[in-house]
Scaffold this motif. Structure first.
Motif, PDB file in Angstrom:
ATOM      1  N   ARG A 356       0.859  -1.387   0.118  1.00 26.39           N
ATOM      2  CA  ARG A 356      -0.091   0.169  -0.082  1.00 26.39           C
ATOM      3  C   ARG A 356       0.793   1.277   0.174  1.00 26.39           C
ATOM      4  NH1 ARG A 356      -5.037  -2.226   2.403  1.00 26.39           N
ATOM      5  NH2 ARG A 356      -6.130  -0.010   2.364  1.00 26.39           N
ATOM      6  N   LEU A 357       0.631   2.125  -1.146  1.00 31.42           N
ATOM      7  CA  LEU A 357       1.558   3.055  -1.167  1.00 31.42           C
ATOM      8  C   LEU A 357       0.471   4.439  -1.751  1.00 31.42           C
ATOM      9  CD1 LEU A 357       4.814   3.472  -3.272  1.00 31.42           C
ATOM     10  CD2 LEU A 357       3.299   5.152  -3.519  1.00 31.42           C
ATOM     11  N   GLY A 358       0.527   5.246  -1.009  1.00 28.45           N
ATOM     12  CA  GLY A 358      -0.331   6.533  -1.190  1.00 28.45           C
ATOM     13  C   GLY A 358      -1.775   5.873  -1.020  1.00 28.45           C
ATOM     14  N   ALA A 415       6.788   5.984   0.279  1.00 28.02           N
ATOM     15  CA  ALA A 415       6.714   5.017   1.453  1.00 28.02           C
ATOM     16  C   ALA A 415       5.557   4.083   1.229  1.00 28.02           C
ATOM     17  CB  ALA A 415       6.153   6.011   2.621  1.00 28.02           C
ATOM     18  N   PHE A 416       5.690   2.855   1.728  1.00 27.80           N
ATOM     19  CA  PHE A 416       4.613   1.908   1.729  1.00 27.80           C
ATOM     20  C   PHE A 416       4.706   0.837   2.845  1.00 27.80           C
ATOM     21  CE2 PHE A 416       8.413   0.172  -0.373  1.00 27.80           C
ATOM     22  CZ  PHE A 416       8.622  -1.067   0.026  1.00 27.80           C
TER      23      PHE A 416
END
Lengths: 637, 297
Positions: A356-358, A415-416
């Motif tokens: 999961r990113l953004g 970031a993830f």
């Protein structure tokens, strides 16, 4: 109450609020061990900022008597910030807690994280939202291994401001020489941390010296107190000057006349009439309006939560990024990143996790661990898997090309987190360094003869029959019978058998968990190629882990993968023991043998569940043929 | 950005993520100042749409009468879906704070009632207005707080929460409690209410009200169900409330602050924390944590 009293109150509060208008928010993280006096420091900040109420002080006095460790009749300020009952009993902090204090200039949110060995995970969590890290060292002990570790993790998570609070100066007679040595040691170490601004302050949290009040005992220290430093530190992140990015969180469609894209601006600014690009699709449009509850805006910038309306009817959904056309994020399906592993179950390369990113969620695998990092010495080491609190530099591959920026440029876009697809736990986090060039330069070539034309020539629908079960359950026997029947009908088939594949393609792999995952990944990819060739593919593999079978399933379409659970109890398999393997395993000659030294995770929803201890192999093979007929893979009789 | 703007943007971000990630979210609306701010933020987050979820009020039947009137009026003027849930079993058994004590009453009419409602409607996410600065065990609470299918909170088994990436994946029956006001303090709440002119029940403002003094707390006699001891005579005093809940369990403070600016001014010089008015917090030190583990908000 007379009217003028109200007016005075209104005037007072208005004046107060005006004074607060320029107040900014600073997010901190405090790190240090149980003994460095971190909780005392935080308690001291709350106490000095007069944020304690009388009832809290009374409760603190009674708690100090019950749990206090100061050994004096003084208030144990640390108890102010030690929350959960379990922690009180153990006398330690076990998770991330958030504290708040405020001065006239700033509001502070402090992530309070524990400092002992096993909690890299918590520190990474607290550091992810922090702009400044306060590191505590005991003046009597100087820099410790954990000081280095905390500095490294702070730098890894993108913190650019470190404050080294040399605490307990009261216990070293306020000597400047001791402080100077520690500060010099730390500054020479911190030079390895990249762009890091370092400030060292001698303090005593217990007595309050140099916390909010300049220390009379340390006239040799000319710098600011801790609080003054935090109030005046400029942490401008420069996000406002970066190119525009907004991950779309939610599509706002109250009626046919309005279609807006809601999200928080990650960087840069956007104005009405600005050209924008939607990624990953690459479609372009122009900003028509910026809608908010408080009225339309002509311009919005990093940090604001807005709703953008575009001039064109372009397809935009959650997970897409709206960006500046001139300076676009990278779009790739392979990249290199630092990963912090946060779960007891190890990370295995090749295993699929949700990334999961953004606002996007995609399937991802670590394809290679380039090296892990010893967070105490910063040494690089080889690693085959990652355990809880491990940090490593890895290559990752995702199942869709996604837009991102390097974490060092843009925290939100780089970031993830990684989520376990079975249990839904958050198991790791990562910071992207760069896209891998090979992903950018390999493109799919569209061929003329396709899977469908190949399969049609054989009058069959290609698929994978994935036989899973314990060794000795009868997988290969049943698969062999099924293939014979299909061959008799004139179908074109291929059978991949675990043992046979291990003689060739996978002969470099052993039986560790890492190798089992890679084994199945390769077999999954081979079966996919065989399906593309139009074949009915039978795979007979123990394949003990659900997540790897899921991985193989994900490579294919929904109607192409059939999981066949060949179910026989361990006792039955062990009694059959056709290859004598159980006997050897019981004798300790085969480590990691499924069912004995290693777990078998039975399928939860297989397409076919065969009771292999009840029916004969011929009867079970017939059940498989019936499944294929019902699913339209082969013609009905 | 100013600090209230940053807090507002963060809360809106959280709410939008919930709307996108969950199948059937709900907003727990308790009528107090925090709920009022949360509702206001929801109006902002989804504008020009209405918030894509209903409000749920768990009515213990012992709330201040004015709270109920305020609730119904807000839902009507904003045209929002309002679900009111009352534990019918508790009503049948005549559960109340006077007859059964605060612990039993809170458990049955509030905690159990909430679980009933969540189960009945199958909500997979529920917004709550709790703040981390309220109480020690709240300081470690996640923004997305995972609850088992039995609605239990396990403080040792919460998902790490990094950046603004919220993991809302749950299995059937499991749910997430979402706290969009996690990083707000009581002062932030009041400043924001003032700045945005958000309607709140007038119980927060001082007015002469009939009160009796019990165990050091000033309890307002809000209706005829309150049994009075022989030596008790309700006395008209100028009081206001810092938190709102069941009237028999909510202590008033003496005050002459009849306007919001005066309330804020009184708070800036206040000497007791807001939860002090709540009778349920004053058991053993870690009682809030115990209640949360059982499913209390």
């Amino acid at each position: 109450m007379p009217q003028n009293a109200h007016e005075t109150a209104v005037a007072d509060v208005e004046a107060y609020l005006r004074a607060q208008e320029d107040k900014t928010l600073l997010r901190l993280i405090t790190c240090g061990s149980v003994d460095d006096g971190k909780s005392t420091l935080l308690g001291r900040l709350l106490y000095d900022c007069k944020l304690l109420f009388e009832d809290q002080l009374a409760s603190l006095q009674s708690d100090s008597a019950r749990f206090g460790s100061t050994g004096t009749r003084e208030l144990d300020l640390a108890l102010l910030v030690d929350g959960l009952a379990a922690e009180r009993e153990q006398g330690i902090t076990i998770d991330v807690a958030y504290r708040f204090f405020t001065t006239d200039k700033r509001k502070f949110i402090v992530a309070d994280t524990p400092g002992h060995e096993q909690y890299t995970r918590n520190m990474a969590t607290g550091a992810s939202t922090a702009e400044v890290a306060i590191l505590l060292v005991d003046a009597r002990k100087g820099m410790l291994t954990q000081t280095r570790r905390h500095s490294y993790i702070a730098a890894l998570l993108g913190i650019r401001h470190l404050v080294l609070a040399v605490n307990k100066m009261d216990l070293v007679d306020w000597q400047d020489g001791i402080f100077d040595t520690i500060a010099a040691d730390f500054k020479s170490f911190a030079a390895n941390l990249g762009e890091m601004q370092v400030t060292c302050i001698p303090v005593s949290a217990l007595t309050g010296d140099n916390i909010s009040r300049p220390s009379a005992a340390m006239p040799w220290y000319q710098g600011a107190t801790l609080l003054t430093h935090l109030e005046t530190l400029n942490v401008g992140d420069g996000l406002g000057d970066q190119p525009f990015r907004m991950p779309v969180q939610w599509v706002n469609r109250p009626n046919l006349n309005f279609r807006g894209f809601a999200g928080s601006i990650a960087s840069g600014a956007v104005q009405v009439d600005d050209p924008v690009v939607i990624l990953p699709s690459g479609k372009t449009s122009t900003i028509e309006s910026i809608a908010t509850y408080d009225g339309p805006l002509t311009r919005a910038q990093a940090g604001q939560a807005v709703t953008l309306v575009l001039q064109d009817e372009v397809d935009v959904s959650r997970g897409d990024v709206i960006a500046a056309t001139t300076d676009r994020p990278m779009v790739a399906d392979q990249f290199a990143a630092h990963i912090v592993w946060m779960h007891e179950t190890p990370m295995l390369p090749g295993r699929t996790y949700q990334l999961r990113l953004g606002s996007m969620a995609v399937n991802a695998q670590v394809t290679e661990i380039k090296h892990s990092v010893n967070v105490d010495t910063l040494e690089r080491m080889a690693a085959k898997s990652l355990d809880l609190n491990d940090v490593a530099f890895c290559n990752l591959s995702v199942d869709l090309a996604i837009p991102f920026d390097p974490y060092s440029d843009n925290r939100t876009m780089g970031a993830f987190i990684l989520v376990d697809r079975m249990h839904n736990a958050t198991v790791g986090c990562g910071m992207i360094n760069f896209a891998l060039r090979r992903a950018a330069n390999i493109h799919h070539h569209a061929m003329t003869v396709t899977q469908n034309t190949r399969a049609a020539a054989k009058q069959q629908k290609p698929c994978v029959l994935w036989f899973t079960g314990l060794s000795g359950a009868g997988k290969s026997t049943i698969a062999d019978l099924v293939e014979q029947r299909l061959h008799d009908f004139g179908h074109h088939t291929m059978l991949l058998d675990g043992d046979n594949v291990r003689f060739g393609l996978n002969r470099d792999l052993g039986f560790s968990n890492e190798d089992r995952v890679e084994n199945i990944r390769r077999v999954g990819e081979v079966s996919k190629l065989l399906v593309e060739a139009g074949l009915i593919t039978l795979v007979s593999f123990i394949s003990p882990f659900r997540s790897e079978r899921q991985l193989a399933r994900n490579l294919l379409q929904d109607d192409e993968f059939f999981e066949v659970f060949v179910d026989a109890p361990l006792a039955v398999c062990e009694q059959r023991d056709p290859k004598g393997l159980y006997k050897k395993a019981r004798a300790g000659e085969i480590p990691n043998f499924t069912g004995i030294g290693s777990d078998y995770e039975p399928p939860e929803n297989p397409e076919l569940h065969l009771s292999a201890s009840v029916f004969s192999a011929e009867q079970l093979a017939e059940q498989v043929i019936t499944l294929l007929r019902n699913q339209g893979i082969i013609a009905a009789e | 950005m100013q600090h209230l703007q940053r807090l507002e943007a963060e809360s809106i971000h959280i709410m939008r993520d919930v709307a996108a990630q969950f199948r059937n979210p709900v907003m727990l609306y308790s009528i107090g100042k925090d709920s009022s701010v949360m509702l206001h933020l929801a109006l902002k987050a989804f504008y020009p749409s209405k918030p894509p979820f209903a409000l749920l009020h768990v009515d213990t039947t012992w709330k201040f009468q004015e709270m109920i009137a305020f609730r119904d009026q807000r839902a009507k003027e904003l045209d929002l879906d309002l679900i009111v849930h009352i534990n019918a079993d508790g009503v049948r058994d005549g559960i109340g704070p006077f007859s059964h004590g605060s612990a039993v009453h809170t458990d049955i009419m509030k905690t159990q009632a909430l679980k009933q409602a969540l189960d009945q409607y199958g909500f997979d996410a529920a917004f709550g207005g709790a703040r981390r600065d309220e109480e020690k065990s709240r300081a470690k609470e996640r923004v997305f707080s995972f609850r088992t299918a039995q609605h239990r909170w396990d403080p040792k088994n919460q998902r790490p929460e990094l950046w603004n990436l919220y993991n809302g994946r749950v299995k059937k029956g499991e749910s997430i409690r979402v706290f969009p006001l996690s990083n707000w303090t009581e002062l932030d709440i009041w400043q924001y209410i003032y700045q945005e002119a958000i309607p709140v029940p007038s119980l927060y403002l001082a007015k002469p009200r009939p009160v009796v003094r019990r165990d050091g707390a000033l309890i307002m006699v809000d209706d005829g169900r309150m049994p009075l001891n022989d030596d008790e005579t309700p006395e008209m005093m100028s009081v206001r409330f810092r938190t709102l809940g069941c009237y028999p369990l909510t202590g008033a403070v003496e005050s002459t602050a009849t306007t919001l600016p005066e309330v804020i001014r009184e708070m800036l010089v206040a000497t007791s924390s807001e939860r002090q008015g709540r009778v349920i917090d004053q058991d053993a030190g870690a009682s809030m944590e115990d209640k949360k583990q059982e499913g209390y908000f």
